[in-house]
Enzyme design. Structure first.
Site, PDB file in Angstrom:
ATOM      1  CG  ASP A  31       0.998  -2.583   2.299  1.00 23.63           C
ATOM      2  OD1 ASP A  31       1.782  -2.839   1.710  1.00 23.63           O
ATOM      3  OD2 ASP A  31      -0.204  -3.409   2.944  1.00 23.63           O
ATOM      4  CG  ASP A  60      -2.440  -2.811   5.782  1.00 23.84           C
ATOM      5  OD1 ASP A  60      -1.614  -2.839   5.772  1.00 23.84           O
ATOM      6  OD2 ASP A  60      -3.594  -3.573   5.003  1.00 23.84           O
ATOM      7  CG  ASP A  68       2.350  -1.942   6.070  1.00 26.12           C
ATOM      8  OD1 ASP A  68       3.918  -2.614   5.806  1.00 26.12           O
ATOM      9  OD2 ASP A  68       1.565  -2.157   6.243  1.00 26.12           O
TER      10      ASP A  68
END
Length: 1192
Positions: A486, A848, A852
């Site tokens: 990410d 994080d 996700d």
């Protein structure tokens, strides 16, 4: 069996979902069940054990196939690559009790209305419901459609009008009672599995059953010392496994608080009443009051607005504003009614309602959408309770490895039976010796030895701040060859700092106002937009909300308050948010602004809008969002002609850019009545807000380390494509000189089919383009070397979706070089990870934890940098919030994988050394004594098994991975060659000892002063008498074989203990080296020391010193040859690569095949071309919870 299906016997459960299963109907047959019972008794419990290991066999043996409508048992089979079977009993719910209390009859209107699944499930006239429970979810039998369907949520087809009409006033008490019985309690009950149950489940593992058999056999042979040692090691191994499995305790504490909440429910006739949350059913009308309310279910907000903390599900404790589902005339399903994200109307289970605001004098109302494990939180908990199985070749090869050992043991058993039967031994002795061969050939200590290796790796990871909830995945880390990252909060710093604003007027963009200058922002519409266009709330005197919004608001130097009751007199609602300039700003054009209504930010819309009222002035609307989106809603003449080039100046430097716009709104109708489409039109462009998002210091070195180790790095972000490209270049993900090709795909519109274009991104030349993210520089001419060298594809989430649907044949080609994926929704992130896995990549995902979750669960290895509760969905969590954990994890994974292979090889050799030695002694109807076995098993092998795994990971990542399979040629060759060397050495020793001149003489002639005591009880060393006890085993063959085997076990451990390139050198493992030195010293002491008591205890005979030297020479020769073979052939990477080239071997991994094909394709990559689809592909979706990712 089970291939010939009756009509209606087979169906699909959860069709199209990731947990799709095949379901087969069966009916229990009495005579079959009786036969199985008799078989269980006569097999002494072995048959039930087999049925436990093979659930399908249990169903096939006890039942006959039938239609699902008649079935009392169903067999389930997953449709994924694993094809896992399970079975469930069909159960019944009786509604007859309601007949007595509520007067419910088959012709009651509540029952006859078959519009809803609940009513279709009720069988008339006996008022019964058939259901099954699979992975915590209830499925009822739909009598009308003839299939099992999920229950516990409102139907997807319901329109907003239908929801308001049917559930807007609440359910009647009769409806509630029916739904409670059929849907079950609204609770996410995670039972704390008793330790005895977990122990039984673990002990019933086939290998532990084998260990139990071995231990029983050893006790019968009075070999109790090693039996107790194996029991101790197994208990420790099982205890550690049970400790890992018992995460249900953590989960239980995580969810139990949400199972017993008192809520206010509106019942259609009785009005509002307090109710325990367990009693909620889909369709109930919740009345939300006060603040800090935990949501016990998923609910659709139909009146009022709420501010919710979704940290439990997203990992980010950022307040999210929820708006009511408006009642529209359309009959379309409520989720499809607007282009906006339907989740902005849903209050998810497990989230906290920070603030509930009623519209006018009414109350905040929400309709229960889903209950129990059907909710977003329930889905998260189920994904932890029932994780996706790992398809790792190592574990499949381990089974094959053990089967090979079992095959070898079978040959040994046949040999033993022949030798001992021909020798005329008693039957019980023959059986015991034959069974002994199995326990020798298959090492019972193997699970414990492998477990210790994983424990050591887990402990080393913990020291580096990396926590693991799935230890078996540590080995998988060693195979990673692609890692997805990410961007925001992972590669770059989490917070965004305002850098400046670029205001504009009719003359175009004005001079940049830089916040670092310390000057106050000029007051005006631009400042007002920054002060109001956000989702911040005032809670307990503190402003809370999205960090970006907070930084933007703070830059204005305004303050926030909540309006009081006197606002009614001014014609504005009370308890609304008011923003005012501070006194420090001096004279300002407005007294303050009241925020009347918000259209919250949505990742799909890439914008948010607010309606505000100037105190004593006009009503305004402000919008902020992605620049290209905001500009599309503005009057064209207000957007400066240099918009694209100005935007590019900042995006190419990696800044995050947000555009702002406004308009005046008519004030003659309430703000709540204004449609979003009307408000978001003909706006006046105000300017750009520039935010700084810097790379973390650790990002570039880590990415360079991974790339140098030939591990692919991919960026998956929700941010702007140009910003992502800039970050990719700055971070080193795309190195200097490498090309970036922008891939843009557009959906089919009207007569034109879907299209895909390929454009080379130029770093300096500024050429405007008219597509989305259109401020990217495009190089018009194709350079001479455009198709040579390295290149990377960059594309947006929209393009990824279009390519997946319309250009599925191109998708693998793009993914082979796809590096930058921007504007990706959480669902698209998961789909992308899955697509990479289809190409045979071992995929890691580092995020994080904010949005996700799906991708972290989907990847082979998910690494969360968040310590929020959402990290429970990820196998690994790093305490250090940067990507340094990724190479650490890969290094430890590689070390753990190599350790596992070393352990397998060593255990195989140790077993074969003992096996060969014992079979040679069986030829003379002799064997090793218990103490000889004990010395080899406990003093040598067990200590080596515990200490060999202590090598740490090599601090350098090398550009190749360890073998991922036990049956790889180098590993197989190593095992086979060492077995042959050991076999040759044992045979040479066995034959040579019989040819010695002192062998046929009386024992005392070989060692006259030492064998006298043994002579008294031994008349013929090579034909021992079985009536004797300890000295039965004493013979020259026994002594020779024992010394050769014991010292060989130590030598093999040294040869197989691998150091570089994946582990630290063996000499750094001080404990292991010390153990080997002590063991070798002890063996040489026993070999050369003439101590009669020691010899008698170990059933050894004293031999001439020269023969002992011969033994040492044989062992040394074996060591030299073994080490030479291992170093010059087995570990010679260059040699194996040459062999591969010589035989034309090529990798069969899908990504390797595609790489070879593309390397030979002169037309790839296409540049400055547009392709059109001539076929419709398949859409990819991933039904996971998607958070409101900040994608501006």
């Amino acid at each position: 069996m089970g291939d010939h299906l009756e009509k209606g016997q087979h169906a699909l459960l959860n069709e199209g979902d990731e947990n799709e299963m095949e379901i087969f109907g069966y009916r229990t047959q009495g005579c079959k069940k009786a036969l199985c019972l008799i078989g269980s008794i006569f097999s002494l419990g072995i048959l039930p054990l087999v049925f436990y290991w093979r659930p399908a066999w249990h169903v096939w043996a006890n039942c006959v196939p039938c239609s699902l409508q008649e079935a009392d048992v169903v067999l389930l089979k997953t449709t994924d690559e694993f094809k896992i079977y399970s079975w469930k009993r069909v159960m019944w719910i009786s509604l007859s009790a309601l007949n007595r209390t509520s007067g419910l009859t088959p012709d009651h209107p509540l029952i006859t209305d078959e519009e809803y699944i609940i009513n279709r499930a009720i069988r008339k006239p006996d008022l019964k419901v058939r259901y099954i429970k699979v992975q915590k979810i209830r499925y009822v039998w739909n009598n009308l459609e003839g299939q099992f369907q999920k229950i516990g949520s409102l139907e997807d087809w319901l329109s907003s009008a239908k929801i308001h009409q049917k559930f807007g006033l609440g359910l009647t008490s009769e409806e509630q009672e029916i739904r409670r019985l059929i849907c079950g309690p609204n609770a996410i009950d995670v039972e704390i599995t008793p330790i005895w149950k977990l122990l039984v489940k673990e002990v019933l593992n086939p290998f532990y059953i084998f260990q139990l058999f071995s231990v029983c056999l050893w006790f019968s042979e009075d070999y109790k010392e090693y039996a107790l040692a194996i029991i101790l090691m197994s208990v420790i191994s099982i205890a550690l496994t049970v400790y890992d499995l018992r995460q249900s305790v953590k989960l239980h504490h995580l969810v139990e608080s949400h199972n017993s909440i008192t809520v206010s429910v509106c019942e259609r006739k009785a009005g509002v009443q307090d109710l325990e949350s367990r009693l909620l059913v889909p369709g109930d009308l919740l009345i939300l009051t006060g603040s800090r309310v935990q949501m016990p279910c998923d609910a659709i907000l139909i009146d009022g607005s709420c501010v919710v903390d979704e940290g439990m599900l997203t990992g980010e404790s950022i307040p999210v504003t929820k708006t009511p589902l408006s009642q529209m005339a359309s009959s379309a399903p409520w989720k499809m009614q607007t282009e906006a994200d339907p989740r902005r109307h849903v209050l998810f289970c497990g989230t906290e309602v920070i603030q509930a605001r009623a519209a006018g004098s009414g109350s905040v109302r929400a309709v229960v959408l889903q209950t129990g494990f059907n909710t977003a939180k329930g889905d998260l908990v189920r994904s932890i309770l029932y994780p996706k199985p790992m398809n790792f070749k190592l574990y499949r090869d381990a089974i094959r490895f053990l089967l090979c050992l079992v095959g070898t043991a079978t040959i040994g058993m046949i040999y033993t039976l022949c030798v001992y039967v021909l020798s005329g031994e008693p039957p019980e002795e023959v059986v015991r010796k034959a069974l002994d061969v199995i326990t020798i050939a298959v090492p019972p200590a193997l699970p414990a030895a492998l477990t210790t290796g994983i424990i050591y790796a887990q402990r080393r990871l913990k020291k580096k701040g990396i926590f693991c909830i799935s230890p078996q995945r540590i080995n998988v880390c060693g195979q990673l060859n692609l890692v997805c990252f990410d961007k925001t909060g992972t590669l770059t710093r989490g917070g965004l700092d305002p850098w400046g604003v670029v205001p504009c007027d009719q003359n175009g963009f004005q001079a940049v106002h830089c916040f670092a200058s310390g000057k106050a922002l000029p007051q005006g519409p631009l400042c007002a937009a920054m002060a109001t266009c956000h989702s911040l709330i005032l809670l307990d005197g503190a402003i809370q909300g999205d960090p970006l919004d907070l930084k933007m608001f703070e830059a204005t130097k305004w303050e926030m308050t909540i309006s009081g009751g006197d606002f009614h007199t001014k014609g504005m609602p009370a308890d609304t948010t008011v923003v005012k300039p501070t006194d420090a700003l001096g004279q300002v054009p407005v007294e303050g602004l009241v925020i009347l209504r918000q259209f919250p930010f949505s990742s799909a819309l890439q914008r948010m809008t607010v309606i505000v009222q100037e105190m004593g002035g006009a009503r305004l609307a402000f919008m902020k969002g992605a620049p290209e989106r905001v500009a599309s809603f503005c009057q064209p003449d207000t957007v400066p002609s240099s918009f694209i080039s100005e935007l590019q100046i900042y995006t190419t430097q990696g800044f995050r850019v947000i555009a702002l716009a406004y308009k005046k709104v008519e004030s003659d109708c309430p703000a709540t009545a204004l449609m979003r489409e009307k408000v978001e039109s003909d706006l006046v462009f105000l300017g750009l807000l520039i935010l700084e998002n810097r790379l973390k210091e650790e990002t570039k070195p880590v990415l360079e380390e991974l790339i140098s180790a030939r591990i692919r790095t991919v960026m998956i972000t929700g941010d702007n494509l140009q910003t992502a490209i800039t970050v990719a270049r700055k971070s080193g993900m795309v190195s200097e000189g490498q090309k970036i090709i922008l891939v843009e795909a557009n959906e089919a519109t009207g007569s034109s089919s879907a299209s895909i274009s390929w454009k080379l991104v130029e770093e300096k030349k500024q050429i405007p383009s008219g597509n989305q993210d259109n401020y990217i520089n495009i190089r018009e001419e194709v350079p001479d070397n455009g198709r040579e060298g390295s290149y990377h594809f960059a594309l947006s989430g929209k393009s990824f979706q279009v390519i997946s649907q319309n250009f599925s044949s191109l998708l693998p080609k793009i993914l082979i070089n796809g590096t930058i994926f921007a504007r990706m929704s959480p669902g698209q992130k998961s789909s992308l990870v899955e697509e990479f896995q289809k190409l045979d990549y071992f995929v890691g995902m580092c995020g994080d934890g904010a949005n996700d979750c799906g991708a972290l669960k989907m990847a082979h290895v998910g690494i969360s940098l968040s310590e929020q509760e959402a990290s429970v969905a990820s196998p690994f969590t790093s305490k250090t919030p940067n990507i340094e954990c990724v190479p650490h994890l890969i290094k430890e994974g590689r070390a753990a994988l190599v350790t596992s292979f070393c352990m397998f090889k060593y255990m195989a050799l140790y077993s074969m050394i003992q096996y060969v030695g014992v079979l040679l002694l069986y030829w003379e109807t002799n064997s090793l004594s218990n103490y000889q076995f004990l010395f080899q098993d406990l003093a040598i092998t067990t200590l080596i098994g515990v200490t060999m795994n202590l090598n740490g990971a090599n601090p350098k990542l090398v550009p190749f991975r360890p073998a991922g399979r036990l049956i790889s040629p180098p590993l197989l060759l190593s095992v086979i060659l060492n077995i042959l060397l050991s076999l040759a050495m044992h045979i040479v020793g066995f034959v040579l000892v019989q040819k010695q001149p002192w062998y046929l003489m009386e024992l005392h002639s070989a060692c006259p002063t030492r064998n006298e005591s043994i002579l008294a009880i031994t008349t013929s060393p090579h034909v021992p008498e079985k009536t004797r006890s300890n000295s039965t085993f004493a013979s020259f063959e026994n002594t020779t074989i024992w010394f050769l085997g014991t010292i060989n076990c130590i030598i093999v451990a040294l040869v197989f203990s691998k150091g570089k390139p994946f582990r630290q050198p063996t000499y750094t493992n001080y404990i292991f080296v010390l153990v080997l030195i002590l063991q070798m010293g002890l063996c040489l002491f026993i070999l050369f020391a003439d101590i009669p008591d020691l010899h008698r205890r170990l059933d050894l005979l004293c031999t001439p010193v020269l023969w002992r030297v011969y033994i040492l020479v044989m062992i040394s020769s074996n060591f030299v040859v073994s080490l030479a073979v291992e170093e010059t052939i087995i570990e010679n990477r260059a040699l194996w690569l040459a062999v591969k080239r010589c035989f034309g071997y090529q990798s069969k991994s899908q990504y390797r095949i595609w790489q070879r094909n593309l390397a030979n394709d002169s037309s790839w990559p296409p540049l400055n071309q547009i392709s059109y689809s001539d076929m419709q592909g398949v859409s990819y979706s991933n039904p996971v919870f998607e958070s409101n990712e900040e994608q501006l």
